[in-house]
Write a protein that holds these residues in place. Sequence first.
Motif, PDB file in Angstrom:
ATOM      1  N   LEU A  12      98.162  64.624  35.497  1.00 50.10           N
ATOM      2  CA  LEU A  12      96.809  64.942  35.012  1.00 50.10           C
ATOM      3  C   LEU A  12      96.518  64.141  33.733  1.00 50.10           C
ATOM      4  O   LEU A  12      97.443  63.674  33.073  1.00 50.10           O
ATOM      5  CB  LEU A  12      96.693  66.450  34.734  1.00 50.10           C
ATOM      6  CG  LEU A  12      96.669  67.346  35.980  1.00 50.10           C
ATOM      7  CD1 LEU A  12      96.710  68.816  35.579  1.00 50.10           C
ATOM      8  CD2 LEU A  12      95.443  67.065  36.840  1.00 50.10           C
ATOM      9  N   PRO A  13      95.250  64.022  33.361  1.00 47.59           N
ATOM     10  CA  PRO A  13      94.897  63.216  32.172  1.00 47.59           C
ATOM     11  C   PRO A  13      95.461  63.769  30.860  1.00 47.59           C
ATOM     12  O   PRO A  13      95.602  63.052  29.884  1.00 47.59           O
ATOM     13  CB  PRO A  13      93.367  63.269  32.162  1.00 47.59           C
ATOM     14  CG  PRO A  13      92.976  63.602  33.563  1.00 47.59           C
ATOM     15  CD  PRO A  13      94.066  64.461  34.107  1.00 47.59           C
ATOM     16  N   THR A  15      94.226  65.706  28.655  1.00 47.82           N
ATOM     17  CA  THR A  15      93.285  65.709  27.529  1.00 47.82           C
ATOM     18  C   THR A  15      92.920  67.142  27.131  1.00 47.82           C
ATOM     19  O   THR A  15      92.331  67.358  26.079  1.00 47.82           O
ATOM     20  CB  THR A  15      91.966  65.007  27.912  1.00 47.82           C
ATOM     21  OG1 THR A  15      91.406  65.709  29.026  1.00 47.82           O
ATOM     22  CG2 THR A  15      92.194  63.562  28.284  1.00 47.82           C
ATOM     23  N   ASN A  16      93.272  68.103  28.015  1.00 46.66           N
ATOM     24  CA  ASN A  16      92.958  69.523  27.753  1.00 46.66           C
ATOM     25  C   ASN A  16      91.481  69.736  27.425  1.00 46.66           C
ATOM     26  O   ASN A  16      91.133  70.512  26.548  1.00 46.66           O
ATOM     27  CB  ASN A  16      93.839  70.057  26.618  1.00 46.66           C
ATOM     28  CG  ASN A  16      95.302  69.930  26.957  1.00 46.66           C
ATOM     29  OD1 ASN A  16      95.700  70.164  28.087  1.00 46.66           O
ATOM     30  ND2 ASN A  16      96.100  69.527  25.988  1.00 46.66           N
ATOM     31  N   CYS A  17      90.632  69.032  28.146  1.00 48.73           N
ATOM     32  CA  CYS A  17      89.197  69.112  27.857  1.00 48.73           C
ATOM     33  C   CYS A  17      88.567  70.406  28.374  1.00 48.73           C
ATOM     34  O   CYS A  17      87.478  70.771  27.977  1.00 48.73           O
ATOM     35  CB  CYS A  17      88.482  67.922  28.482  1.00 48.73           C
ATOM     36  SG  CYS A  17      88.493  67.974  30.289  1.00 48.73           S
ATOM     37  N   ALA A  18      89.273  71.080  29.286  1.00 52.27           N
ATOM     38  CA  ALA A  18      88.838  72.383  29.819  1.00 52.27           C
ATOM     39  C   ALA A  18      87.610  72.301  30.727  1.00 52.27           C
ATOM     40  O   ALA A  18      87.026  73.327  31.066  1.00 52.27           O
ATOM     41  CB  ALA A  18      88.581  73.378  28.690  1.00 52.27           C
ATOM     42  N   ARG A  19      87.226  71.095  31.134  1.00 56.90           N
ATOM     43  CA  ARG A  19      86.042  70.991  31.990  1.00 56.90           C
ATOM     44  C   ARG A  19      86.297  71.540  33.391  1.00 56.90           C
ATOM     45  O   ARG A  19      85.363  71.796  34.139  1.00 56.90           O
ATOM     46  CB  ARG A  19      85.563  69.522  32.037  1.00 56.90           C
ATOM     47  CG  ARG A  19      84.960  69.106  30.699  1.00 56.90           C
ATOM     48  CD  ARG A  19      84.799  67.625  30.582  1.00 56.90           C
ATOM     49  NE  ARG A  19      83.830  67.076  31.507  1.00 56.90           N
ATOM     50  CZ  ARG A  19      83.705  65.772  31.753  1.00 56.90           C
ATOM     51  NH1 ARG A  19      84.488  64.913  31.126  1.00 56.90           N
ATOM     52  NH2 ARG A  19      82.811  65.350  32.598  1.00 56.90           N
ATOM     53  N   CYS A  25      95.392  71.461  30.667  1.00 54.06           N
ATOM     54  CA  CYS A  25      95.861  70.783  31.880  1.00 54.06           C
ATOM     55  C   CYS A  25      97.070  71.508  32.460  1.00 54.06           C
ATOM     56  O   CYS A  25      97.236  71.590  33.674  1.00 54.06           O
ATOM     57  CB  CYS A  25      96.229  69.334  31.568  1.00 54.06           C
ATOM     58  SG  CYS A  25      94.841  68.330  31.044  1.00 54.06           S
ATOM     59  N   PHE A  28      95.918  74.522  34.310  1.00 55.69           N
ATOM     60  CA  PHE A  28      95.247  74.070  35.536  1.00 55.69           C
ATOM     61  C   PHE A  28      96.278  73.647  36.589  1.00 55.69           C
ATOM     62  O   PHE A  28      96.178  74.033  37.757  1.00 55.69           O
ATOM     63  CB  PHE A  28      94.304  72.904  35.205  1.00 55.69           C
ATOM     64  CG  PHE A  28      93.577  72.357  36.393  1.00 55.69           C
ATOM     65  CD1 PHE A  28      92.592  73.100  37.034  1.00 55.69           C
ATOM     66  CD2 PHE A  28      93.873  71.095  36.888  1.00 55.69           C
ATOM     67  CE1 PHE A  28      91.910  72.598  38.146  1.00 55.69           C
ATOM     68  CE2 PHE A  28      93.205  70.577  37.988  1.00 55.69           C
ATOM     69  CZ  PHE A  28      92.220  71.332  38.622  1.00 55.69           C
ATOM     70  N   LYS A  41      88.629  70.008  40.944  1.00 53.95           N
ATOM     71  CA  LYS A  41      87.926  70.530  39.769  1.00 53.95           C
ATOM     72  C   LYS A  41      88.249  69.765  38.479  1.00 53.95           C
ATOM     73  O   LYS A  41      87.569  69.937  37.472  1.00 53.95           O
ATOM     74  CB  LYS A  41      88.209  72.031  39.602  1.00 53.95           C
ATOM     75  CG  LYS A  41      87.341  72.859  40.538  1.00 53.95           C
ATOM     76  CD  LYS A  41      87.503  74.329  40.348  1.00 53.95           C
ATOM     77  CE  LYS A  41      86.720  74.885  39.188  1.00 53.95           C
ATOM     78  NZ  LYS A  41      86.806  76.355  39.119  1.00 53.95           N
ATOM     79  N   CYS A  42      89.292  68.953  38.511  1.00 51.36           N
ATOM     80  CA  CYS A  42      89.540  68.087  37.348  1.00 51.36           C
ATOM     81  C   CYS A  42      88.584  66.908  37.452  1.00 51.36           C
ATOM     82  O   CYS A  42      88.806  65.979  38.227  1.00 51.36           O
ATOM     83  CB  CYS A  42      90.973  67.592  37.297  1.00 51.36           C
ATOM     84  SG  CYS A  42      91.202  66.399  35.947  1.00 51.36           S
ATOM     85  N   VAL A  43      87.533  66.943  36.671  1.00 49.56           N
ATOM     86  CA  VAL A  43      86.477  65.935  36.779  1.00 49.56           C
ATOM     87  C   VAL A  43      86.832  64.643  36.040  1.00 49.56           C
ATOM     88  O   VAL A  43      86.104  63.655  36.106  1.00 49.56           O
ATOM     89  CB  VAL A  43      85.140  66.480  36.227  1.00 49.56           C
ATOM     90  CG1 VAL A  43      84.633  67.616  37.082  1.00 49.56           C
ATOM     91  CG2 VAL A  43      85.281  66.951  34.772  1.00 49.56           C
ATOM     92  N   VAL A  44      87.961  64.636  35.368  1.00 44.28           N
ATOM     93  CA  VAL A  44      88.354  63.455  34.587  1.00 44.28           C
ATOM     94  C   VAL A  44      89.133  62.454  35.442  1.00 44.28           C
ATOM     95  O   VAL A  44      89.184  61.267  35.148  1.00 44.28           O
ATOM     96  CB  VAL A  44      89.187  63.901  33.353  1.00 44.28           C
ATOM     97  CG1 VAL A  44      89.528  62.720  32.462  1.00 44.28           C
ATOM     98  CG2 VAL A  44      88.415  64.951  32.541  1.00 44.28           C
TER      99      VAL A  44
HETATM  100  S1  SF4 Z   1      89.389  68.846  33.649  1.00 45.06           S
HETATM  101 FE1  SF4 Z   1      91.286  67.718  34.014  1.00 45.06          FE
HETATM  102  S2  SF4 Z   1      91.736  66.782  32.056  1.00 45.06           S
HETATM  103 FE2  SF4 Z   1      90.294  68.420  31.641  1.00 45.06          FE
HETATM  104  S3  SF4 Z   1      91.629  70.216  31.199  1.00 45.06           S
HETATM  105 FE3  SF4 Z   1      91.135  70.286  33.351  1.00 45.06          FE
HETATM  106  S4  SF4 Z   1      92.869  69.268  34.285  1.00 45.06           S
HETATM  107 FE4  SF4 Z   1      92.914  68.682  32.147  1.00 45.06          FE
END
Ligand code: SF4
Length: 277
Positions: A12-13, A15-19, A25, A28, A41-44
């Motif tokens: 996973l990226p 980045t812990n962006c929580a999107r 991450c 998730f 659901k990980c939009v990154v």
């Molecule tokens: S959207 Fe992707 S990058 Fe962002 S917290 Fe969730 S798993 Fe990590």
Amino acid sequence: MALTAVDIYKRLPQTNCARCGSPSCFVFATKVALRQEVIEKCVVLSEAELKDLKVVIGEVRTVMTEAGANAYAQAAEEIKGRIRDIDFRRQANGLGAQYLKEDDKEYLSLILLNHKYKVSKDGDVIKDDGGSPTAWAKIFLIIYINMRGEGGIKNEWVSFGGLPKTFAKQKSFKDNSEDVLVKNFSGKKTQLKTACNSLGGMDVSSEFKSDMAYRFFVLPKIPFLLLFWDEIPEEGFPARVKILMDRSVLAFIDIESLVFLAERFARELVKQGFGDS
Ligand code: SF4
């Protein structure tokens, strides 16, 4: 090769962006491995990365189905080795733990959310009352010991947003802990009180202006202060919850794990209040 939730996390990226709706991450990845979330659901992730991960997840699902394994348990197993090199005798005091030596084996004895545990240098966790420790309890105990906490509590309450470098995670902190409590305990102050008492909270309502205030030692050097204002339907005021922590908290746990810890704390209160996990 057997793949685990940690394998997903590594791809996973980070980045812990929580999107994706999870606080980090790592959380998730664990949910994906447990099939509680879908990787899309990980939009990154780029399209190519997503495609690659779907292959990985396919393997994880096969392995997990065959083994009946639990992703949290797998994650707990994988981080066990992190504390092997820690000098338990030296670090015990800083962690607020007790050093024990039994049958030539070293342990740290410490309390997590009202339960006492013993952790060996191999990362084995024993619950004092003889029950089985949950996988998430194992994870937090290992992470906490691995921080090798030094220093004392500052006795200064701050909100999560008042801690440095938390901006990107403030929404997920609120969504997954404070809002969970609002949703479950709005208009149910008595149940919340019962839940707080069951979880070893200390009623400090007289010291604060909220309707209710409870202080918890979630881990020996990690106190949480729960403030609750109940709804006033006739005036159109919704219930509000704030979870505050000591300003020293990041000396004892990293931000990502703190978000997860608050989420777990909220869920435990719901469980104590309503028998729901
Ligand atoms: S959207 Fe992707 S990058 Fe962002 S917290 Fe969730 S798993 Fe990590």
